[in-house]
Design an enzyme around this catalytic site. Structure first.
Site, PDB file in Angstrom:
ATOM      1  N   ASN A   7       0.864  -1.182   0.000  1.00  0.00           N
ATOM      2  CA  ASN A   7       0.000   0.000   0.000  1.00  0.00           C
ATOM      3  C   ASN A   7       0.906   1.240   0.000  1.00  0.00           C
ATOM      4  O   ASN A   7       1.709   1.411   0.925  1.00  0.00           O
ATOM      5  CB  ASN A   7      -0.883  -0.053   1.253  1.00  0.00           C
ATOM      6  CG  ASN A   7      -1.791   1.146   1.382  1.00  0.00           C
ATOM      7  OD1 ASN A   7      -1.387   2.275   1.127  1.00  0.00           O
ATOM      8  ND2 ASN A   7      -3.024   0.916   1.799  1.00  0.00           N
ATOM      9  N   HIS A  10       1.048   6.152   1.969  1.00  0.00           N
ATOM     10  CA  HIS A  10       1.818   7.068   2.813  1.00  0.00           C
ATOM     11  C   HIS A  10       2.931   7.786   2.054  1.00  0.00           C
ATOM     12  O   HIS A  10       3.413   8.826   2.514  1.00  0.00           O
ATOM     13  CB  HIS A  10       2.339   6.350   4.057  1.00  0.00           C
ATOM     14  CG  HIS A  10       1.209   6.012   4.995  1.00  0.00           C
ATOM     15  ND1 HIS A  10       0.443   6.973   5.600  1.00  0.00           N
ATOM     16  CD2 HIS A  10       0.690   4.833   5.381  1.00  0.00           C
ATOM     17  CE1 HIS A  10      -0.499   6.395   6.331  1.00  0.00           C
ATOM     18  NE2 HIS A  10      -0.367   5.090   6.218  1.00  0.00           N
ATOM     19  N   ARG A  18       3.701  18.667   1.708  1.00  0.00           N
ATOM     20  CA  ARG A  18       4.419  19.841   1.198  1.00  0.00           C
ATOM     21  C   ARG A  18       3.763  20.451  -0.049  1.00  0.00           C
ATOM     22  O   ARG A  18       3.714  21.652  -0.231  1.00  0.00           O
ATOM     23  CB  ARG A  18       5.880  19.432   0.871  1.00  0.00           C
ATOM     24  CG  ARG A  18       6.723  20.457   0.166  1.00  0.00           C
ATOM     25  CD  ARG A  18       6.929  21.746   0.956  1.00  0.00           C
ATOM     26  NE  ARG A  18       7.623  21.506   2.214  1.00  0.00           N
ATOM     27  CZ  ARG A  18       7.213  21.980   3.407  1.00  0.00           C
ATOM     28  NH1 ARG A  18       6.134  22.730   3.463  1.00  0.00           N
ATOM     29  NH2 ARG A  18       7.872  21.713   4.503  1.00  0.00           N
ATOM     30  N   HIS A  52      -5.359   3.916  -2.123  1.00  0.00           N
ATOM     31  CA  HIS A  52      -6.663   4.300  -1.581  1.00  0.00           C
ATOM     32  C   HIS A  52      -6.962   5.723  -2.027  1.00  0.00           C
ATOM     33  O   HIS A  52      -6.308   6.668  -1.599  1.00  0.00           O
ATOM     34  CB  HIS A  52      -6.611   4.216  -0.048  1.00  0.00           C
ATOM     35  CG  HIS A  52      -7.902   4.520   0.636  1.00  0.00           C
ATOM     36  ND1 HIS A  52      -8.044   4.445   1.999  1.00  0.00           N
ATOM     37  CD2 HIS A  52      -9.120   4.894   0.168  1.00  0.00           C
ATOM     38  CE1 HIS A  52      -9.299   4.751   2.332  1.00  0.00           C
ATOM     39  NE2 HIS A  52      -9.960   5.042   1.232  1.00  0.00           N
ATOM     40  N   ARG A  54      -9.209   8.441  -1.427  1.00  0.00           N
ATOM     41  CA  ARG A  54     -10.236   8.835  -0.450  1.00  0.00           C
ATOM     42  C   ARG A  54     -11.110   9.919  -1.050  1.00  0.00           C
ATOM     43  O   ARG A  54     -10.667  10.685  -1.916  1.00  0.00           O
ATOM     44  CB  ARG A  54      -9.569   9.346   0.832  1.00  0.00           C
ATOM     45  CG  ARG A  54      -8.780   8.266   1.563  1.00  0.00           C
ATOM     46  CD  ARG A  54      -8.266   8.791   2.893  1.00  0.00           C
ATOM     47  NE  ARG A  54      -9.342   8.985   3.824  1.00  0.00           N
ATOM     48  CZ  ARG A  54      -9.570   8.205   4.896  1.00  0.00           C
ATOM     49  NH1 ARG A  54      -8.757   7.206   5.183  1.00  0.00           N
ATOM     50  NH2 ARG A  54     -10.583   8.445   5.688  1.00  0.00           N
ATOM     51  N   HIS A  59      -4.553  11.912   0.307  1.00  0.00           N
ATOM     52  CA  HIS A  59      -3.203  11.452  -0.066  1.00  0.00           C
ATOM     53  C   HIS A  59      -3.127  11.067  -1.548  1.00  0.00           C
ATOM     54  O   HIS A  59      -2.686  11.863  -2.363  1.00  0.00           O
ATOM     55  CB  HIS A  59      -2.661  10.366   0.886  1.00  0.00           C
ATOM     56  CG  HIS A  59      -3.613   9.308   1.353  1.00  0.00           C
ATOM     57  ND1 HIS A  59      -4.412   8.582   0.495  1.00  0.00           N
ATOM     58  CD2 HIS A  59      -3.861   8.833   2.596  1.00  0.00           C
ATOM     59  CE1 HIS A  59      -5.107   7.708   1.202  1.00  0.00           C
ATOM     60  NE2 HIS A  59      -4.821   7.841   2.485  1.00  0.00           N
ATOM     61  N   GLU A  79      -8.458   0.845  -3.337  1.00  0.00           N
ATOM     62  CA  GLU A  79      -9.220   0.896  -2.091  1.00  0.00           C
ATOM     63  C   GLU A  79     -10.092   2.132  -2.153  1.00  0.00           C
ATOM     64  O   GLU A  79      -9.633   3.211  -2.565  1.00  0.00           O
ATOM     65  CB  GLU A  79      -8.203   1.013  -0.956  1.00  0.00           C
ATOM     66  CG  GLU A  79      -8.658   0.419   0.339  1.00  0.00           C
ATOM     67  CD  GLU A  79      -7.612   0.624   1.416  1.00  0.00           C
ATOM     68  OE1 GLU A  79      -6.504   0.044   1.286  1.00  0.00           O
ATOM     69  OE2 GLU A  79      -7.884   1.349   2.373  1.00  0.00           O
ATOM     70  N   THR A 109      -6.426   7.218   9.526  1.00  0.00           N
ATOM     71  CA  THR A 109      -6.366   6.137   8.556  1.00  0.00           C
ATOM     72  C   THR A 109      -7.626   5.294   8.779  1.00  0.00           C
ATOM     73  O   THR A 109      -8.393   5.574   9.703  1.00  0.00           O
ATOM     74  CB  THR A 109      -5.064   5.322   8.728  1.00  0.00           C
ATOM     75  OG1 THR A 109      -5.029   4.272   7.753  1.00  0.00           O
ATOM     76  CG2 THR A 109      -4.966   4.704  10.116  1.00  0.00           C
ATOM     77  N   GLU A 160     -11.161  -8.810   3.054  1.00  0.00           N
ATOM     78  CA  GLU A 160      -9.876  -8.500   3.696  1.00  0.00           C
ATOM     79  C   GLU A 160     -10.172  -8.344   5.178  1.00  0.00           C
ATOM     80  O   GLU A 160     -10.948  -7.464   5.572  1.00  0.00           O
ATOM     81  CB  GLU A 160      -9.263  -7.220   3.125  1.00  0.00           C
ATOM     82  CG  GLU A 160      -7.926  -6.892   3.804  1.00  0.00           C
ATOM     83  CD  GLU A 160      -7.166  -5.745   3.143  1.00  0.00           C
ATOM     84  OE1 GLU A 160      -7.250  -5.586   1.910  1.00  0.00           O
ATOM     85  OE2 GLU A 160      -6.482  -5.016   3.891  1.00  0.00           O
ATOM     86  N   HIS A 201      -3.664  -4.253   7.802  1.00  0.00           N
ATOM     87  CA  HIS A 201      -3.760  -3.070   8.665  1.00  0.00           C
ATOM     88  C   HIS A 201      -2.890  -3.281   9.900  1.00  0.00           C
ATOM     89  O   HIS A 201      -3.115  -4.197  10.668  1.00  0.00           O
ATOM     90  CB  HIS A 201      -5.200  -2.760   9.110  1.00  0.00           C
ATOM     91  CG  HIS A 201      -5.354  -1.311   9.489  1.00  0.00           C
ATOM     92  ND1 HIS A 201      -5.905  -0.363   8.656  1.00  0.00           N
ATOM     93  CD2 HIS A 201      -4.977  -0.648  10.603  1.00  0.00           C
ATOM     94  CE1 HIS A 201      -5.883   0.812   9.243  1.00  0.00           C
ATOM     95  NE2 HIS A 201      -5.317   0.671  10.424  1.00  0.00           N
ATOM     96  N   GLY A 202      -1.876  -2.436  10.019  1.00  0.00           N
ATOM     97  CA  GLY A 202      -1.023  -2.460  11.204  1.00  0.00           C
ATOM     98  C   GLY A 202      -0.001  -3.590  11.224  1.00  0.00           C
ATOM     99  O   GLY A 202       0.642  -3.817  12.247  1.00  0.00           O
ATOM    100  N   GLY A 223       1.248  -1.298   4.374  1.00  0.00           N
ATOM    101  CA  GLY A 223       1.669   0.016   3.909  1.00  0.00           C
ATOM    102  C   GLY A 223       2.618   0.726   4.841  1.00  0.00           C
ATOM    103  O   GLY A 223       3.814   0.865   4.561  1.00  0.00           O
ATOM    104  N   HIS A 224       2.106   1.142   5.999  1.00  0.00           N
ATOM    105  CA  HIS A 224       2.846   2.074   6.843  1.00  0.00           C
ATOM    106  C   HIS A 224       4.247   1.585   7.208  1.00  0.00           C
ATOM    107  O   HIS A 224       5.224   2.332   7.122  1.00  0.00           O
ATOM    108  CB  HIS A 224       2.031   2.364   8.113  1.00  0.00           C
ATOM    109  CG  HIS A 224       2.632   3.418   8.964  1.00  0.00           C
ATOM    110  ND1 HIS A 224       3.556   3.142   9.940  1.00  0.00           N
ATOM    111  CD2 HIS A 224       2.480   4.759   8.957  1.00  0.00           C
ATOM    112  CE1 HIS A 224       3.933   4.268  10.499  1.00  0.00           C
ATOM    113  NE2 HIS A 224       3.295   5.268   9.931  1.00  0.00           N
TER     114      HIS A 224
HETATM  115  N1  PXP Z   1      -5.745  -2.669   4.216  1.00  0.00           N
HETATM  116  C1  PXP Z   1      -6.654  -1.670   4.292  1.00  0.00           C
HETATM  117  C2  PXP Z   1      -8.047  -1.952   3.845  1.00  0.00           C
HETATM  118  C3  PXP Z   1      -6.296  -0.388   4.757  1.00  0.00           C
HETATM  119  O1  PXP Z   1      -7.207   0.593   4.828  1.00  0.00           O
HETATM  120  C4  PXP Z   1      -4.961  -0.154   5.120  1.00  0.00           C
HETATM  121  C5  PXP Z   1      -4.554   1.199   5.600  1.00  0.00           C
HETATM  122  O2  PXP Z   1      -4.632   2.123   4.597  1.00  0.00           O
HETATM  123  C6  PXP Z   1      -4.048  -1.215   4.996  1.00  0.00           C
HETATM  124  C7  PXP Z   1      -4.474  -2.472   4.576  1.00  0.00           C
HETATM  125  C8  PXP Z   1      -2.598  -1.046   5.334  1.00  0.00           C
HETATM  126  O3  PXP Z   1      -2.447  -0.704   6.661  1.00  0.00           O
HETATM  127  P1  PXP Z   1      -1.010  -0.245   7.181  1.00  0.00           P
HETATM  128  O4  PXP Z   1      -0.691   1.035   6.455  1.00  0.00           O
HETATM  129  O5  PXP Z   1      -1.219  -0.073   8.631  1.00  0.00           O
HETATM  130  O6  PXP Z   1      -0.060  -1.340   6.811  1.00  0.00           O
END
Ligand code: PXP
Length: 250
Positions: A7, A10, A18, A52, A54, A59, A79, A109, A160, A201-202, A223-224
């Site tokens: 992902n 970020h 910026r 994603h 939004r 972003h 997404e 997020t 997911e 996620h996370g 992602g993060h």
């Molecule tokens: N999956 C989904 C559906 C998400 O919304 C996110 C966060 O944007 C992620 C995965 C990835 O999460 P993370 O950035 O915490 O790895």
């Protein structure tokens, strides 16, 4: 083999911090370029890319998605919310899959899964529009049987499972065990219902060691932690080491 979806949201977050008011999304001094991060992630072994878009465009911009798609090597998982504007956008650009997520403007997020069980009519309508156009739909849901059953019932081929609660419980052994059990039984039910089960996620370089024991998972979307590590190592190393951590025996 567990697949890795990267992902890149970020990377876009940093650019927007910026250059939000610049007319261009890349080139010159406008950096970093999320499409470039996506292409390099693919070279380093990503099995897919998630972006994603939004509703508030905080972003990723639609230009990022479309530029990435012009030269993609793997597949785009778009997404998005199930707002009409976003469904029309997906039908126009035809990503390889769509992951439907809840969106709340105040959140930093995505927080919490989609309530498919409480919105079956909307979920069915959006899913059939996308699936009929050849776009697999994945419901981003908490690992609850009602949400899994509702996702299958409205015709989503994929889900997911939200791993955020597991990630947050990392330092609380009891809660962490409970969250892992919920994910494991959610996955088993999903597979029984005929769903492809992804998760995310996370997930980071520490908790992936436990997350990867969820061996029914098809793909983790991360992602993060990858984007954060890439500040020190470059994106190629960050992606390659996460992919290796997901599949230590291969
Ligand atoms: N999956 C989904 C559906 C998400 O919304 C996110 C966060 O944007 C992620 C995965 C990835 O999460 P993370 O950035 O915490 O790895």
């Amino acid at each position: 083999m567990i697949l890795l979806g990267v992902n890149v949201d970020h990377a876009a977050t940093v650019r927007q911090a910026r250059y939000r008011d610049e007319p261009n999304t890349f080139g010159g001094f406008v950096e970093p370029d999320p499409a470039e991060i996506a292409w390099r992630s693919e070279e380093a072994g990503a099995d897919g890319i998630t972006m994603h878009v939004r509703e508030d465009r905080r972003h990723v911009q639609t230009e990022d998605v479309e530029r990435y798609m012009e030269n993609k090597r793997t597949r785009l998982n778009l997404e998005m919310s199930w707002a009409e504007e976003m469904v029309d956008y997906a039908l126009r650009i035809k990503p390889d899959s769509v992951c439907l997520v809840p969106e709340h403007r105040e959140e930093v997020t995505t927080e919490g899964g989609l309530d498919v069980a409480g919105n079956r009519t909307k979920a069915r309508e959006v899913t059939s529009a996308l699936v009929d156009a050849g776009i697999p739909v994945s419901m981003f849901i908490d690992p609850e049987s009602s949400q899994l059953e509702a996702s299958a019932e409205v015709g989503a081929p994929w889900v997911e499972l939200h791993t955020g609660s597991f990630a947050q419980a990392w330092f609380d052994q009891e809660a962490r065990t409970r969250e892992m059990e919920a994910l494991r039984s959610g996955m088993t039910l999903g597979v029984e219902l005929g769903l492809r089960v992804n998760a995310g996620h996370g997930i980071n370089y520490d908790n992936v060691v436990e997350a990867r024991t969820l061996d029914q998972v098809h793909e983790f979307n991360i992602g993060h932690s990858i984007i954060s590590r890439s500040l020190f190592t470059g994106i190629e190393e960050a992606v390659a080491s996460m992919r290796a951590s997901l599949n230590p025996d291969s």
